[in-house]
Design a protein around this motif. Structure first.
Motif, PDB file in Angstrom:
ATOM      1  N   LEU A 167      20.123  27.222  90.313  1.00  0.00           N
ATOM      2  CA  LEU A 167      20.419  28.039  91.488  1.00  0.00           C
ATOM      3  C   LEU A 167      20.658  29.511  91.165  1.00  0.00           C
ATOM      4  CD1 LEU A 167      22.599  25.644  93.670  1.00  0.00           C
ATOM      5  CD2 LEU A 167      20.165  26.184  93.866  1.00  0.00           C
ATOM      6  N   SER A 168      20.546  29.877  89.896  1.00  0.00           N
ATOM      7  CA  SER A 168      20.610  31.297  89.549  1.00  0.00           C
ATOM      8  C   SER A 168      19.263  31.978  89.763  1.00  0.00           C
ATOM      9  CB  SER A 168      21.056  31.466  88.093  1.00  0.00           C
ATOM     10  OG  SER A 168      20.074  30.942  87.206  1.00  0.00           O
ATOM     11  N   LYS A 169      18.171  31.187  89.733  1.00  0.00           N
ATOM     12  CA  LYS A 169      16.826  31.770  89.849  1.00  0.00           C
ATOM     13  C   LYS A 169      16.008  31.205  91.014  1.00  0.00           C
ATOM     14  CE  LYS A 169      16.411  32.726  84.889  1.00  0.00           C
ATOM     15  NZ  LYS A 169      15.604  32.481  83.656  1.00  0.00           N
ATOM     16  N   ARG A 170      16.174  29.916  91.287  1.00  0.00           N
ATOM     17  CA  ARG A 170      15.305  29.283  92.272  1.00  0.00           C
ATOM     18  C   ARG A 170      15.428  29.877  93.684  1.00  0.00           C
ATOM     19  NH1 ARG A 170      12.138  24.765  91.911  1.00  0.00           N
ATOM     20  NH2 ARG A 170      11.559  23.794  93.890  1.00  0.00           N
ATOM     21  N   PRO A 171      16.612  30.319  94.128  1.00  0.00           N
ATOM     22  CA  PRO A 171      16.684  30.896  95.480  1.00  0.00           C
ATOM     23  C   PRO A 171      15.744  32.080  95.687  1.00  0.00           C
ATOM     24  CG  PRO A 171      18.871  30.347  94.714  1.00  0.00           C
ATOM     25  CD  PRO A 171      17.960  30.160  93.543  1.00  0.00           C
ATOM     26  N   GLN A 172      15.565  32.923  94.644  1.00  0.00           N
ATOM     27  CA  GLN A 172      14.643  34.054  94.796  1.00  0.00           C
ATOM     28  C   GLN A 172      13.213  33.568  94.955  1.00  0.00           C
ATOM     29  OE1 GLN A 172      17.028  33.820  92.403  1.00  0.00           O
ATOM     30  NE2 GLN A 172      17.772  35.846  91.764  1.00  0.00           N
ATOM     31  N   LYS A 173      12.807  32.618  94.130  1.00  0.00           N
ATOM     32  CA  LYS A 173      11.437  32.103  94.194  1.00  0.00           C
ATOM     33  C   LYS A 173      11.179  31.390  95.515  1.00  0.00           C
ATOM     34  CE  LYS A 173       8.174  29.047  91.813  1.00  0.00           C
ATOM     35  NZ  LYS A 173       7.970  28.115  90.678  1.00  0.00           N
ATOM     36  N   SER A 174      12.113  30.506  95.906  1.00  0.00           N
ATOM     37  CA  SER A 174      11.946  29.784  97.164  1.00  0.00           C
ATOM     38  C   SER A 174      12.034  30.735  98.356  1.00  0.00           C
ATOM     39  CB  SER A 174      13.010  28.689  97.290  1.00  0.00           C
ATOM     40  OG  SER A 174      12.842  27.707  96.289  1.00  0.00           O
ATOM     41  N   GLY A 175      12.889  31.753  98.255  1.00  0.00           N
ATOM     42  CA  GLY A 175      13.011  32.723  99.333  1.00  0.00           C
ATOM     43  C   GLY A 175      11.722  33.492  99.553  1.00  0.00           C
ATOM     44  N   ALA A 176      11.037  33.835  98.463  1.00  0.00           N
ATOM     45  CA  ALA A 176       9.761  34.543  98.582  1.00  0.00           C
ATOM     46  C   ALA A 176       8.722  33.650  99.250  1.00  0.00           C
ATOM     47  CB  ALA A 176       9.279  34.984  97.206  1.00  0.00           C
ATOM     48  N   ALA A 177       8.750  32.353  98.906  1.00  0.00           N
ATOM     49  CA  ALA A 177       7.811  31.411  99.526  1.00  0.00           C
ATOM     50  C   ALA A 177       8.094  31.282 101.023  1.00  0.00           C
ATOM     51  CB  ALA A 177       7.912  30.053  98.838  1.00  0.00           C
ATOM     52  N   TYR A 178       9.373  31.174 101.385  1.00  0.00           N
ATOM     53  CA  TYR A 178       9.720  31.083 102.812  1.00  0.00           C
ATOM     54  C   TYR A 178       9.348  32.366 103.550  1.00  0.00           C
ATOM     55  CZ  TYR A 178      12.141  26.607 103.246  1.00  0.00           C
ATOM     56  OH  TYR A 178      12.425  25.266 103.329  1.00  0.00           O
ATOM     57  N   LYS A 179       9.554  33.504 102.921  1.00  0.00           N
ATOM     58  CA  LYS A 179       9.228  34.776 103.567  1.00  0.00           C
ATOM     59  C   LYS A 179       7.752  34.850 103.921  1.00  0.00           C
ATOM     60  CE  LYS A 179       9.667  39.791 103.018  1.00  0.00           C
ATOM     61  NZ  LYS A 179      10.112  40.900 102.130  1.00  0.00           N
ATOM     62  N   SER A 180       6.902  34.250 103.068  1.00  0.00           N
ATOM     63  CA  SER A 180       5.462  34.321 103.294  1.00  0.00           C
ATOM     64  C   SER A 180       5.013  33.521 104.511  1.00  0.00           C
ATOM     65  CB  SER A 180       4.706  33.833 102.050  1.00  0.00           C
ATOM     66  OG  SER A 180       4.825  32.425 101.882  1.00  0.00           O
ATOM     67  N   ILE A 181       5.837  32.570 104.954  1.00  0.00           N
ATOM     68  CA  ILE A 181       5.462  31.742 106.106  1.00  0.00           C
ATOM     69  C   ILE A 181       6.429  31.897 107.279  1.00  0.00           C
ATOM     70  CG2 ILE A 181       4.390  30.020 104.592  1.00  0.00           C
ATOM     71  CD1 ILE A 181       6.924  28.230 105.266  1.00  0.00           C
ATOM     72  N   TRP A 182       7.450  32.717 107.139  1.00  0.00           N
ATOM     73  CA  TRP A 182       8.546  32.815 108.113  1.00  0.00           C
ATOM     74  C   TRP A 182       8.051  33.221 109.492  1.00  0.00           C
ATOM     75  CZ3 TRP A 182      13.118  30.880 106.980  1.00  0.00           C
ATOM     76  CH2 TRP A 182      14.231  31.181 107.763  1.00  0.00           C
ATOM     77  N   ASN A 183       8.632  32.629 110.519  1.00  0.00           N
ATOM     78  CA  ASN A 183       8.367  33.057 111.901  1.00  0.00           C
ATOM     79  C   ASN A 183       9.288  34.237 112.181  1.00  0.00           C
ATOM     80  OD1 ASN A 183       8.129  33.430 114.647  1.00  0.00           O
ATOM     81  ND2 ASN A 183       8.323  31.270 115.182  1.00  0.00           N
ATOM     82  N   HIS A 184       8.819  35.442 111.842  1.00  0.00           N
ATOM     83  CA  HIS A 184       9.659  36.628 111.955  1.00  0.00           C
ATOM     84  C   HIS A 184       9.991  36.949 113.407  1.00  0.00           C
ATOM     85  CE1 HIS A 184       9.415  37.693 107.673  1.00  0.00           C
ATOM     86  NE2 HIS A 184       8.163  37.244 107.730  1.00  0.00           N
ATOM     87  N   ALA A 185       9.092  36.660 114.323  1.00  0.00           N
ATOM     88  CA  ALA A 185       9.341  36.957 115.738  1.00  0.00           C
ATOM     89  C   ALA A 185      10.531  36.168 116.264  1.00  0.00           C
ATOM     90  CB  ALA A 185       8.096  36.663 116.556  1.00  0.00           C
ATOM     91  N   ALA A 186      10.630  34.903 115.849  1.00  0.00           N
ATOM     92  CA  ALA A 186      11.721  34.049 116.324  1.00  0.00           C
ATOM     93  C   ALA A 186      12.920  34.077 115.380  1.00  0.00           C
ATOM     94  CB  ALA A 186      11.228  32.614 116.485  1.00  0.00           C
TER      95      ALA A 186
END
Length: 359
Positions: A81-100
């Motif tokens: 959890l020192s590194k994975r949140p950044q990697k997973s966060g970048a993956a989520y950002k790429s698909i995120w529903n920014h409008a909602a």
């Protein structure tokens, strides 16, 4: 005049709930039935701390990672959890529903719930309350169970939205539901929904999604890859039926489509950790297919009821990249059933079957 012993007693007039209660009695809601749809979960956002909270809850679940906490928790909290949140966060950002301001899984689950609620409402009016929860993150299972109870639900049908059973999906969702029932003073009657991996309406909805996708293509793919979320092989040997149910779903889909055995291949994705997981691994199999000359493939994810990080990012980005790097020329991802009308009809059919005797 003698009394007629055969006369029927006069009917008791209907009254509102609590009509005969003392003035100081707590309010009593009109009795209803609750239907609670459950999916895996989603972080509240893709920043580091939102991702860390979500991943910590998810990866601390002993149904998901069953190693001893004495060994696993230091590794998880201090290293992973020192590194994975950044990697997973970048993956989520790429698909995120920014409008909602939410993940696609949240958007789709809301849409599914609204359509299921509308269909159930047409059948039963206000007698059935439909809502959704997440196993990890928000809205929590506990909060939604309490919400249904507060609305007067004296019976609750809990429906994990996983066609195939796995301890790491269906069982842990049920665990959270049962734990939520520990707190209420007046505990509702409860039912859970069994897997629906071989239900004809579900198989037909899958087949229709494949047929629509293929009808839009100028050239038919060489093979359809049915990619399921993986689990360690050890879980199969310990009695988890997930692998067998995935294989049966693929076989029934192939038969419904009228295809040959070579037209569809079953694979497993999302391997995590050092153990051997169910094979073949999707990311490796698509590369093998490309190298073997099958340059056009389509991929479907029958274990997911809604598109999420594992489909929109892992399949449509990572697995696609593996296929193309190995020489693949045409990669088509067929979306999950999501809020498709045939899928909603199948879910409502499952709910109706499981409400038998309650309505």
């Amino acid at each position: 005049m003698p009394q007629d012993v055969h006369a029927q007693p006069a009917p008791i007039a209907a009254t509102q709930p609590g009509a005969h209660l003392p003035n100081n009695h707590p309010p009593v809601a009109r009795p209803k039935i609750g239907v609670l749809l459950a999916n895996l979960g989603t972080p509240d956002n893709y920043d580091y701390w939102s991702m860390r909270r979500y991943l910590s809850e998810f990866l601390s679940d002993r149904r998901v990672i069953d190693y001893s906490p004495w060994v696993w928790q230091p590794l998880l909290q201090l290293v992973i959890l020192s590194k994975r949140p950044q990697k997973s966060g970048a993956a989520y950002k790429s698909i995120w529903n920014h409008a909602a301001g939410e993940s696609p899984l949240m958007t789709i689950t809301k849409a599914q719930t609204a359509k299921v609620a509308a269909a159930i409402g047409e059948l039963h009016g206000a007698d059935v309350e439909v809502d959704f929860c997440m196993r990890y993150g928000n809205p929590s299972t506990k909060s939604k169970v309490q919400s249904l109870i507060d609305k007067g639900c004296r019976k609750i049908l809990f429906f994990p939205l996983y066609p195939q059973y796995a301890g790491a999906t269906v069982a842990t969702a049920n665990d959270a539901f049962f734990r939520a029932l520990e707190a209420p003073k007046w505990q509702p009657a409860a039912r859970t929904v069994a897997p629906y991996f071989d239900r004809p309406s579900y198989i037909d909805a899958l087949a229709q999604s494949v047929e629509r996708a293929y009808a839009e293509m100028a050239v038919k793919p060489d093979v359809l890859v049915a990619s399921y979320h993986g689990v360690p092989v050890r879980y199969l040997t310990e009695g988890d039926p997930y692998h067998c149910q995935c294989q049966k779903t693929s076989r029934l889909l192939k038969e419904r489509l009228g295809w040959a055995d070579t037209d569809i291949v079953t694979t497993f994705q999302s391997k995590f950790g050092p153990e051997e997981w169910l094979k073949p691994y999707t990311v490796e199999e698509v590369a093998r297919l490309a190298a073997a000359g099958q340059k056009r493939i389509a991929v479907i994810a029958p274990a997911f009821s809604a598109d999420c990080i594992e489909t929109l990012e892992e399949i449509n980005e990572e697995i696609r990249e593996s296929f193309e790097h190995a020489g693949g020329e045409s990669f088509t991802y067929i979306p999950c059933l999501n809020d498709d009308s045939a899928h909603i009809a199948a879910l409502v059919e499952v709910i109706e079957d499981n409400l038998t005797g309650w309505l």
